[in-house]
Scaffold this motif. Sequence first.
Motif, PDB file in Angstrom:
ATOM      1  N   LEU A 317       0.868  -1.172   0.000  1.00  0.00           N
ATOM      2  CA  LEU A 317       0.000   0.000   0.000  1.00  0.00           C
ATOM      3  C   LEU A 317       0.901   1.216   0.000  1.00  0.00           C
ATOM      4  CD1 LEU A 317      -2.387  -0.739   2.933  1.00  0.00           C
ATOM      5  CD2 LEU A 317      -3.041   0.297   0.784  1.00  0.00           C
ATOM      6  N   LEU A 318       0.586   2.171  -0.837  1.00  0.00           N
ATOM      7  CA  LEU A 318       1.339   3.429  -0.777  1.00  0.00           C
ATOM      8  C   LEU A 318       0.389   4.474  -0.203  1.00  0.00           C
ATOM      9  CD1 LEU A 318       3.876   5.110  -1.527  1.00  0.00           C
ATOM     10  CD2 LEU A 318       2.860   5.447  -3.777  1.00  0.00           C
ATOM     11  N   LEU A 319       0.806   5.048   0.885  1.00  0.00           N
ATOM     12  CA  LEU A 319      -0.047   6.028   1.557  1.00  0.00           C
ATOM     13  C   LEU A 319       0.605   7.400   1.427  1.00  0.00           C
ATOM     14  CD1 LEU A 319      -2.522   5.344   3.474  1.00  0.00           C
ATOM     15  CD2 LEU A 319      -1.022   5.997   5.315  1.00  0.00           C
ATOM     16  N   ASN A 320      -0.127   8.335   0.869  1.00  0.00           N
ATOM     17  CA  ASN A 320       0.404   9.700   0.772  1.00  0.00           C
ATOM     18  C   ASN A 320      -0.368  10.596   1.726  1.00  0.00           C
ATOM     19  OD1 ASN A 320       2.517   9.768  -1.239  1.00  0.00           O
ATOM     20  ND2 ASN A 320       0.928   9.014  -2.629  1.00  0.00           N
ATOM     21  N   ASP A 368      -7.954   1.005   7.761  1.00  0.00           N
ATOM     22  CA  ASP A 368      -9.127   1.906   7.795  1.00  0.00           C
ATOM     23  C   ASP A 368      -9.063   2.903   8.958  1.00  0.00           C
ATOM     24  OD1 ASP A 368      -9.886   0.502   5.679  1.00  0.00           O
ATOM     25  OD2 ASP A 368     -11.571  -0.555   6.615  1.00  0.00           O
ATOM     26  N   GLU A 369      -8.739   2.379  10.133  1.00  0.00           N
ATOM     27  CA  GLU A 369      -8.719   3.245  11.325  1.00  0.00           C
ATOM     28  C   GLU A 369      -7.606   4.296  11.219  1.00  0.00           C
ATOM     29  OE1 GLU A 369     -10.884   3.345  13.757  1.00  0.00           O
ATOM     30  OE2 GLU A 369     -12.030   1.665  12.931  1.00  0.00           O
ATOM     31  N   VAL A 370      -6.468   3.858  10.680  1.00  0.00           N
ATOM     32  CA  VAL A 370      -5.327   4.773  10.523  1.00  0.00           C
ATOM     33  C   VAL A 370      -5.723   5.915   9.592  1.00  0.00           C
ATOM     34  CG1 VAL A 370      -3.019   4.969   9.495  1.00  0.00           C
ATOM     35  CG2 VAL A 370      -3.532   3.073  11.015  1.00  0.00           C
ATOM     36  N   VAL A 382      -4.733   6.740  -0.602  1.00  0.00           N
ATOM     37  CA  VAL A 382      -4.249   5.357  -0.521  1.00  0.00           C
ATOM     38  C   VAL A 382      -4.164   4.775  -1.927  1.00  0.00           C
ATOM     39  CG1 VAL A 382      -4.686   3.058   0.437  1.00  0.00           C
ATOM     40  CG2 VAL A 382      -5.436   5.088   1.700  1.00  0.00           C
ATOM     41  N   ASP A 383      -3.001   4.238  -2.262  1.00  0.00           N
ATOM     42  CA  ASP A 383      -2.804   3.680  -3.589  1.00  0.00           C
ATOM     43  C   ASP A 383      -2.431   2.207  -3.465  1.00  0.00           C
ATOM     44  OD1 ASP A 383      -2.181   3.196  -6.184  1.00  0.00           O
ATOM     45  OD2 ASP A 383      -0.969   5.013  -6.444  1.00  0.00           O
ATOM     46  N   ARG A 384      -3.272   1.360  -4.026  1.00  0.00           N
ATOM     47  CA  ARG A 384      -3.003  -0.080  -3.920  1.00  0.00           C
ATOM     48  C   ARG A 384      -2.426  -0.680  -5.200  1.00  0.00           C
ATOM     49  NH1 ARG A 384      -5.316  -2.800   0.480  1.00  0.00           N
ATOM     50  NH2 ARG A 384      -6.549  -1.424   1.801  1.00  0.00           N
ATOM     51  N   ASP A 385      -2.120   0.153  -6.162  1.00  0.00           N
ATOM     52  CA  ASP A 385      -1.640  -0.379  -7.444  1.00  0.00           C
ATOM     53  C   ASP A 385      -0.128  -0.382  -7.551  1.00  0.00           C
ATOM     54  OD1 ASP A 385      -4.129  -0.815  -8.421  1.00  0.00           O
ATOM     55  OD2 ASP A 385      -4.333   1.239  -9.185  1.00  0.00           O
ATOM     56  N   LYS A 386       0.544  -0.284  -6.440  1.00  0.00           N
ATOM     57  CA  LYS A 386       2.006  -0.164  -6.491  1.00  0.00           C
ATOM     58  C   LYS A 386       2.684  -1.418  -5.950  1.00  0.00           C
ATOM     59  CE  LYS A 386       1.828   4.146  -7.892  1.00  0.00           C
ATOM     60  NZ  LYS A 386       0.558   3.918  -8.599  1.00  0.00           N
ATOM     61  N   ALA A 387       3.945  -1.582  -6.334  1.00  0.00           N
ATOM     62  CA  ALA A 387       4.749  -2.691  -5.820  1.00  0.00           C
ATOM     63  C   ALA A 387       6.114  -2.130  -5.446  1.00  0.00           C
ATOM     64  CB  ALA A 387       4.895  -3.758  -6.889  1.00  0.00           C
ATOM     65  N   GLN A 388       6.868  -2.926  -4.716  1.00  0.00           N
ATOM     66  CA  GLN A 388       8.139  -2.445  -4.185  1.00  0.00           C
ATOM     67  C   GLN A 388       9.259  -3.389  -4.611  1.00  0.00           C
ATOM     68  OE1 GLN A 388       7.471  -1.097  -0.171  1.00  0.00           O
ATOM     69  NE2 GLN A 388       9.173  -2.380   0.504  1.00  0.00           N
TER      70      GLN A 388
END
Length: 461
Positions: A317-320, A368-370, A382-388
């Motif tokens: 997850l990438l969170l900005n 969700d809570e965060v 929140v971006d779920r289309d990323k990989a590391q």
Amino acid sequence: MIVMKFGGTSVANAEAIVRTISIVKGRLDRKPVIVVSALSKVTDLLYRISDSAEARDRKTADGYIDALAERHTALARELLQGSPLCDEACAKVTEICGELRDFVGAVCSLGELTDRSKARIISRGEWLSSNIICHAMNARGIVTHFMDAREMIITSDTYMKGEPDMSEISRRVPEVVAEAYEGADAVITQGFMASTLKGETTVLGRGGSDYSASLIGMALDAERIEIWTDVDGVRTADPRIVPNTRNISRISFEEAAEMAHFGAKVLHPMTIEPAVMKNIPVYVLNSMNPEGEGTAILQNDRIEDGVKSVSYKENILLLNIFSTRMINVSGFLQKVFAIFSRYKVSVDLISTSEANISLTMDGNQDIDEVVKALSEFAEVDVDRDKAQISVIGKNIVNLRGLLKQTMTSLKDCNVYMISQGASFVNISFVVDRASMQNAVREVHKYLFEDRDYESGDQRIR
Ligand code: ADP
Ligand code: ASP
Ligand code: MG
């Protein structure tokens, strides 16, 4: 004493188990403590059983339990054909599957599946495999005594990912093992499975049998910890997605821990920590090729500098977090991290700019809570289309040109974040999930395939 852990593929069927037993037989003089996983794919099946129970779909759950019982009974019969222990092993399988059926039935009628119940269900794979293998060893003349991991691996009550209680484990393991070893050639226990102080079953998270083995190794001050799996050792990348990977003969504790933490599935991310505490070497070996050299994971100063491996995490997850309020305001980061800490969400990579913080974390975590708490004072995306992708190696910071070379191989994809660990052991990149596989191959090709690895002639200039 040595600890020998056999993963799912090393105990997948009768043929694999017979091979595993012969490997153990060759090590009896070193007093092996054997730790086994569930048979290959069984834990996945148990997850499906628990999902069906949660959905109150008893019929489907029962169908899966039938398949579970059939596979284990057939295995026990095949391994113990003609042995007086055959009936006993089959009866044990029937008993375990019967208890599971009753338990799942109760969950279905209740219509509620707590993590506590879920841990009980998904730990049954190790309970079944260890029982059968123990019988199979005894039938082959190796006097093997059985140990219940729950008597020694004590964790917190976060049932699905118990946090080990190191002092309880250090106290209990030597006692339980010494008692079990009386009159025995070998002792066997379950990986993955553990217990709270109150005796409720917990598990150590997916792939947790490696962690069980290293916890036991630490508590026994073992001579070595052997992780037997289906590859020749730790490799330069995941052989399932990268062609032409090579085996690494030696890596440091730190490199192995970073690799595992940054996605290399060959080891559970926490495996190295207990081994480091007592400086116990960890060997990754192939049960299909027991004569192979494998990989030795050793103390840092015994390992040379350089790039060792490329790993990846697909599900991140990438969170900005954007906020003009963070400009020149001390304490903003503290406020952000207090929220992550409160909800027990752990962060992998972080990078900040004037009005923005980007963070990556495991995509399986519930955030969700965060997000709700952060949204009270910042804009959150929140971006779920990323990989590391991570490049790992001791002191890679000293390899001039590494970043340039890696970026060259990433030329065809967008890079959203770059982070170099303070430990100088890894550099990570965040890319689009769709381009990850290709990017990992390209980076690997550039770093390993176009150079003579054996002679240490690194391509990096
Ligand atoms: P086990 O059931 O024995 O615990 P796992 O499937 O958990 O086995 O781990 C072994 C697998 O890890 C290998 O089959 C391989 O596909 C994968 N893997 C991922 N990255 C690496 C790597 N860098 N080196 C070796 N294996 C890797
Ligand atoms: N059987 C468990 C799993 O599949 C633990 C392990 O294999 O290490 O996650
Ligand atoms: Mg594993």
